[in-house]
Design an enzyme around this catalytic site. Sequence first.
Site, PDB file in Angstrom:
ATOM      1  CB  SER A 123      -0.708  -0.229   1.126  1.00  0.00           C
ATOM      2  OG  SER A 123       0.089   0.097   2.112  1.00  0.00           O
ATOM      3  CE  LYS A 160      -2.401   1.713   4.392  1.00  0.00           C
ATOM      4  NZ  LYS A 160      -2.124   0.872   4.914  1.00  0.00           N
TER       5      LYS A 160
END
Lengths: 210, 210
Positions: A123, A160
Amino acid sequence: MSRTPPGQTRERVYRYVCERLAAGLPPTMREVQSAIGFKSVQSAREHMEKLVEEGRLAKHEGKSRGYYLPGQGAGQRSTTLVPLLGSVRAGNLTEAIEDHSGYVPMQPRRAGEYFALLVEGDSMIKAGIMEGDLVLVRKQERAVTGDVVVALVNDEATVKTLKLRGQRIELHPANTRYKPIVPDPDTCRILGKVVEVRRHLEAPKRTKRR
Amino acid sequence: MSRTPPGQTRERVYRYVCERLAAGLPPTMREVQSAIGFKSVQSAREHMEKLVEEGRLAKHEGKSRGYYLPGQGAGQRSTTLVPLLGSVRAGNLTEAIEDHSGYVPMQPRRAGEYFALLVEGDSMIKAGIMEGDLVLVRKQERAVTGDVVVALVNDEATVKTLKLRGQRIELHPANTRYKPIVPDPDTCRILGKVVEVRRHLEAPKRTKRR
DNA sequence: TTGCATTCCACACAAAAGTATGGCATCCTG
DNA sequence: CAGGATGCCATACTTTTGTGTGGAATGCAA
């Protein structure tokens, strides 16, 4: 008595001392003596003294195992062993703290407590953080927009990019195939800020069976 | 005499010893004594002995500064300080070896000689190697197809993926904006294999002026 | 109450580790 | 040739560092 060309043994001594310094236990004179194969401790000492004169080593006068690398002492950041807690996505990180699976050496640029995690998933690929990379994380519960953080969302850890919109936390991937996460504040907690990413391009060598 | 609740000083001792271990110079008993504030060296010793009993520390019996972290000794790979030679694209790497600008701690997975370089450019972006990253390189003059190598081409160092076509060397970027390099064999030399990539996501903290 | 565990202090001794002094051999330069 | 630098050996001495023994105080359990 046999003697080597000027400078040759000096280099062997230096190499041995550097290895020992890196291993975390500086050698005694007698250990240098043994390692090189001198019959006399004074031989070892003279090489060591010369290395200090040349500025390649420094020492704490009169202290046992007192030699160190010059740039390593005063100005150089010291090395810290950071516990590797497991992988992101693994279970409960609080428990992992008690059962870490090894140490990773780093030179912290800021004071604080650090831990390391293995990254799972892609990701964050656009940020150059790939599956299998190691992230070194400084423990902190706050961060600013743009920071890459390790966050706990519904008890699942994730790496993230943080975006703060007022008080609202958004966790943005760096991969167009994933959407930002906008977690319920009660179920989201920042564990720390990613300060370093490491990638091994070579698998560990197989160790002999014990 | 004043005494603390059970376990409290033990933790202080442990913390101090761990810091010293990470800094590369294990403490003597008398240094532990001083650091904690004991009047007697025996107080320090008893805490250290207890930490060994608990399995949190290990020691070389009768050796000065002989304590170490258990997992760090036998099975754990030892830490090596690798010289940071400068940046790829910088001048002559042979000279840089004499004037390296610091050390980077690593735990080598294979025996060999290592050096570190800063990456310039984005030619390897698709491989997750970005501008400003640090590459740790094992010195070797040969590599196999698929290895990421540091090569010297016309006296200019570059990081690329190696492709061998017979005896011919090709240096492939991981970015569609660049073409593979097919150097004249006389002007190309492999310096080593990239074994690790590191990225700092945080700038060094400003140090106080001296 | 006694015994045990824990946290400390005090001191002496033994061994490890640093240092000093004397010596030898080779090579190079003035 | 003499002097100096370098690479080594041998031994003794000094200091640092680890270890052992004895002791005191507190708290808890049998």
